[in-house]
Motif scaffolding. Structure first.
Motif, PDB file in Angstrom:
ATOM      1  N   SER A 214      29.368  32.334  40.986  1.00  0.00           N
ATOM      2  CA  SER A 214      28.154  32.231  40.981  1.00  0.00           C
ATOM      3  C   SER A 214      27.673  30.581  40.980  1.00  0.00           C
ATOM      4  CB  SER A 214      27.370  32.682  39.557  1.00  0.00           C
ATOM      5  OG  SER A 214      27.738  32.044  38.407  1.00  0.00           O
ATOM      6  N   ILE A 215      28.643  29.677  40.488  1.00  0.00           N
ATOM      7  CA  ILE A 215      28.185  28.393  40.606  1.00  0.00           C
ATOM      8  C   ILE A 215      29.182  27.709  41.481  1.00  0.00           C
ATOM      9  CG2 ILE A 215      27.642  28.329  38.020  1.00  0.00           C
ATOM     10  CD1 ILE A 215      30.063  26.850  37.732  1.00  0.00           C
ATOM     11  N   ASN A 216      29.977  28.415  42.325  1.00  0.00           N
ATOM     12  CA  ASN A 216      31.116  27.666  43.115  1.00  0.00           C
ATOM     13  C   ASN A 216      30.281  27.352  44.452  1.00  0.00           C
ATOM     14  OD1 ASN A 216      33.144  26.928  45.249  1.00  0.00           O
ATOM     15  ND2 ASN A 216      34.553  28.386  43.874  1.00  0.00           N
ATOM     16  N   PRO A 217      30.147  25.942  44.929  1.00  0.00           N
ATOM     17  CA  PRO A 217      29.621  25.756  46.282  1.00  0.00           C
ATOM     18  C   PRO A 217      30.412  25.751  47.372  1.00  0.00           C
ATOM     19  CG  PRO A 217      30.364  23.701  44.736  1.00  0.00           C
ATOM     20  CD  PRO A 217      30.511  24.931  44.053  1.00  0.00           C
ATOM     21  N   PHE A 218      31.683  26.179  47.222  1.00  0.00           N
ATOM     22  CA  PHE A 218      32.756  26.116  48.331  1.00  0.00           C
ATOM     23  C   PHE A 218      32.909  27.396  48.644  1.00  0.00           C
ATOM     24  CE2 PHE A 218      33.725  22.273  45.825  1.00  0.00           C
ATOM     25  CZ  PHE A 218      33.341  21.634  46.891  1.00  0.00           C
ATOM     26  N   TYR A 219      32.753  28.720  47.701  1.00  0.00           N
ATOM     27  CA  TYR A 219      33.075  30.173  47.802  1.00  0.00           C
ATOM     28  C   TYR A 219      32.589  30.647  49.167  1.00  0.00           C
ATOM     29  CZ  TYR A 219      34.281  34.726  46.498  1.00  0.00           C
ATOM     30  OH  TYR A 219      34.729  36.051  46.387  1.00  0.00           O
ATOM     31  N   LYS A 220      31.368  30.508  49.702  1.00  0.00           N
ATOM     32  CA  LYS A 220      30.857  30.930  50.676  1.00  0.00           C
ATOM     33  C   LYS A 220      31.745  30.516  51.755  1.00  0.00           C
ATOM     34  CE  LYS A 220      26.454  32.901  49.450  1.00  0.00           C
ATOM     35  NZ  LYS A 220      25.197  32.975  49.814  1.00  0.00           N
ATOM     36  N   LYS A 221      32.232  29.346  51.875  1.00  0.00           N
ATOM     37  CA  LYS A 221      33.158  28.654  53.062  1.00  0.00           C
ATOM     38  C   LYS A 221      34.387  29.306  53.261  1.00  0.00           C
ATOM     39  CE  LYS A 221      30.524  24.378  52.110  1.00  0.00           C
ATOM     40  NZ  LYS A 221      30.630  23.046  52.078  1.00  0.00           N
ATOM     41  N   ILE A 222      34.939  29.900  52.343  1.00  0.00           N
ATOM     42  CA  ILE A 222      36.109  30.661  52.458  1.00  0.00           C
ATOM     43  C   ILE A 222      36.199  31.949  53.381  1.00  0.00           C
ATOM     44  CG2 ILE A 222      38.182  31.466  50.901  1.00  0.00           C
ATOM     45  CD1 ILE A 222      37.456  28.602  50.252  1.00  0.00           C
ATOM     46  N   PRO A 223      37.159  31.884  54.413  1.00  0.00           N
ATOM     47  CA  PRO A 223      36.923  33.169  55.022  1.00  0.00           C
ATOM     48  C   PRO A 223      37.149  34.377  54.021  1.00  0.00           C
ATOM     49  CG  PRO A 223      38.322  31.243  55.934  1.00  0.00           C
ATOM     50  CD  PRO A 223      38.051  30.969  54.563  1.00  0.00           C
ATOM     51  N   GLU A 224      36.586  35.570  54.653  1.00  0.00           N
ATOM     52  CA  GLU A 224      36.923  36.646  53.793  1.00  0.00           C
ATOM     53  C   GLU A 224      38.118  37.176  53.809  1.00  0.00           C
ATOM     54  OE1 GLU A 224      35.121  41.253  53.843  1.00  0.00           O
ATOM     55  OE2 GLU A 224      34.295  39.756  55.313  1.00  0.00           O
ATOM     56  N   ASN A 225      39.293  37.005  54.730  1.00  0.00           N
ATOM     57  CA  ASN A 225      40.334  37.440  54.532  1.00  0.00           C
ATOM     58  C   ASN A 225      41.363  36.599  53.482  1.00  0.00           C
ATOM     59  OD1 ASN A 225      40.685  35.265  56.166  1.00  0.00           O
ATOM     60  ND2 ASN A 225      42.108  36.348  57.637  1.00  0.00           N
ATOM     61  N   LYS A 226      40.720  35.375  53.321  1.00  0.00           N
ATOM     62  CA  LYS A 226      41.419  34.523  52.278  1.00  0.00           C
ATOM     63  C   LYS A 226      40.967  34.423  50.688  1.00  0.00           C
ATOM     64  CE  LYS A 226      42.496  31.326  56.190  1.00  0.00           C
ATOM     65  NZ  LYS A 226      44.053  31.318  55.799  1.00  0.00           N
ATOM     66  N   LEU A 227      40.017  35.467  50.736  1.00  0.00           N
ATOM     67  CA  LEU A 227      39.089  35.327  49.475  1.00  0.00           C
ATOM     68  C   LEU A 227      40.169  35.449  48.324  1.00  0.00           C
ATOM     69  CD1 LEU A 227      35.636  36.731  50.269  1.00  0.00           C
ATOM     70  CD2 LEU A 227      36.243  34.535  49.607  1.00  0.00           C
ATOM     71  N   GLN A 228      41.082  36.660  48.366  1.00  0.00           N
ATOM     72  CA  GLN A 228      41.901  37.138  47.366  1.00  0.00           C
ATOM     73  C   GLN A 228      42.865  35.892  46.986  1.00  0.00           C
ATOM     74  OE1 GLN A 228      41.785  39.862  45.450  1.00  0.00           O
ATOM     75  NE2 GLN A 228      43.384  39.001  44.533  1.00  0.00           N
ATOM     76  N   SER A 229      43.425  35.454  47.788  1.00  0.00           N
ATOM     77  CA  SER A 229      44.225  34.234  47.914  1.00  0.00           C
ATOM     78  C   SER A 229      43.593  32.996  47.127  1.00  0.00           C
ATOM     79  CB  SER A 229      44.715  33.742  49.172  1.00  0.00           C
ATOM     80  OG  SER A 229      45.905  32.822  49.008  1.00  0.00           O
ATOM     81  N   TYR A 230      42.225  32.799  47.564  1.00  0.00           N
ATOM     82  CA  TYR A 230      41.707  31.679  46.894  1.00  0.00           C
ATOM     83  C   TYR A 230      41.337  32.171  45.311  1.00  0.00           C
ATOM     84  CZ  TYR A 230      37.825  28.574  45.840  1.00  0.00           C
ATOM     85  OH  TYR A 230      36.876  27.654  45.635  1.00  0.00           O
ATOM     86  N   GLN A 231      41.304  33.268  45.099  1.00  0.00           N
ATOM     87  CA  GLN A 231      40.872  33.648  43.626  1.00  0.00           C
ATOM     88  C   GLN A 231      41.919  33.518  42.873  1.00  0.00           C
ATOM     89  OE1 GLN A 231      39.225  37.311  42.826  1.00  0.00           O
ATOM     90  NE2 GLN A 231      39.830  37.461  40.532  1.00  0.00           N
ATOM     91  N   GLU A 232      43.220  33.879  43.656  1.00  0.00           N
ATOM     92  CA  GLU A 232      44.440  33.679  42.685  1.00  0.00           C
ATOM     93  C   GLU A 232      44.895  32.249  42.570  1.00  0.00           C
ATOM     94  OE1 GLU A 232      47.051  35.759  45.221  1.00  0.00           O
ATOM     95  OE2 GLU A 232      46.581  37.738  44.498  1.00  0.00           O
ATOM     96  N   ASP A 233      44.749  31.495  43.252  1.00  0.00           N
ATOM     97  CA  ASP A 233      45.164  29.675  43.494  1.00  0.00           C
ATOM     98  C   ASP A 233      43.855  29.141  42.511  1.00  0.00           C
ATOM     99  OD1 ASP A 233      46.834  30.205  45.153  1.00  0.00           O
ATOM    100  OD2 ASP A 233      46.175  29.359  46.733  1.00  0.00           O
TER     101      ASP A 233
END
Length: 281
Positions: A223-242
């Motif tokens: 909710s406060i992440n300014p970069f989250y919407k820039k992450i491609p949908e197919n990479k969101l799970q990997s982004y969350q894990e990292d």
């Protein structure tokens, strides 16, 4: 920040708890007149404005205006609080070169909670000058700014990784400038005085919030992440894990297991400032 107003509204307890505690401790420094007009800069979904700020105002306040740079947040706040005639919300960038003419010396008191940590260093002076212009002589401003948070370190680390650098850019232009300097209260005090304010308080406050489980923390982080919407949908799970992997590494994060769920205790630091505009300017 992420402009998903519905998500921000549903997971903003860290912000509400922190601001409620801070106001209880310091709002006595603010001088209120009768029938005041109040501005809340960076009002987001209006939750802090209506639930936390208003109970700390004199009951006879005349008007409160919430201001935010995000059209989505303003639209959400208007719908949420349309039944209260004393409330209104406007979309405006507080770092703009000019303020709306009708707001010149319009407000008796101005508050801003967790907004100025989103404003880059070179835009701070203009934002504070605008507050000064909008405040009546003798009026008070009260600012609470995030100065230190583990999520800023996570952004910084991920921006340096080959995997996430294409999406996590210009971190120091996006997160609190006070996170990267020593004695941030001196920096803010200097900004306030340069804008013309008399500073009555400028101090650091240590805060802490406990998330009941990992899912709760992750929703808040998004909710406060300014970069989250820039992450491609197919990479969101990997982004969350990292992201969570980096967050867990932080020495000031405390995680305990309760009923097979992880509770996350997150300390953070805020800057609290109270200042006034001279009666004669």
């Amino acid at each position: 920040m992420n402009d998903n107003a519905k998500l921000y509204s549903s997971v903003g307890q860290l912000q509400k708890q922190g601001i409620a505690e801070t106001l209880q401790k310091y709002v006595k420094l603010v001088r209120f007149k009768d029938k005041i007009k109040v501005l809340d800069v960076g009002c987001a979904d209006g939750g802090l404005t209506s639930e936390i700020l208003v109970p700390n105002l004199p009951p006879d306040f005349d008007e409160i205006i919430g201001m935010d740079i995000s059209p989505k947040m303003v639209t959400y706040a208007r719908e949420k609080l349309k039944a209260n005639a004393k409330f209104s919300f406007v979309q405006f960038d507080i770092t703009s070169e000019q303020i709306p003419e009708k707001f010149y010396e319009y407000f008796d008191n101005i508050f801003s909670f967790y907004c100025f940590n989103w404003i880059s260093e070179h835009k701070h002076p203009q934002a504070l000058k605008n507050l000064y212009k909008m405040l009546k002589p003798g009026g008070y401003i009260f600012l609470v700014i995030i100065s230190n948070s583990q999520v800023f370190d996570v952004y910084e680390t991920m921006s340096q990784s080959e995997k996430w650098a294409p999406f996590v850019k210009n971190v120091r232009e996006t997160v609190s400038l006070y996170h990267f300097i020593e004695q941030p209260q001196l920096k803010l005090n200097k900004f306030l005085k340069s804008a013309g304010f008399d500073c009555h308080l400028c101090t650091l406050e240590e805060k802490c919030y406990t998330f009941t489980n990992l899912a709760h923390f992750w929703e808040w982080a998004v909710s406060i992440n300014p970069f989250y919407k820039k992450i491609p949908e197919n990479k969101l799970q990997s982004y969350q894990e990292d992201y969570l992997k980096e967050f867990r590494k932080h020495k000031n994060v405390f995680i305990e297991l309760s009923n097979r769920e992880e509770k996350i205790r997150k300390p953070y630091t805020t800057l609290v400032a109270c200042a006034s505009k001279p009666e004669e300017v």
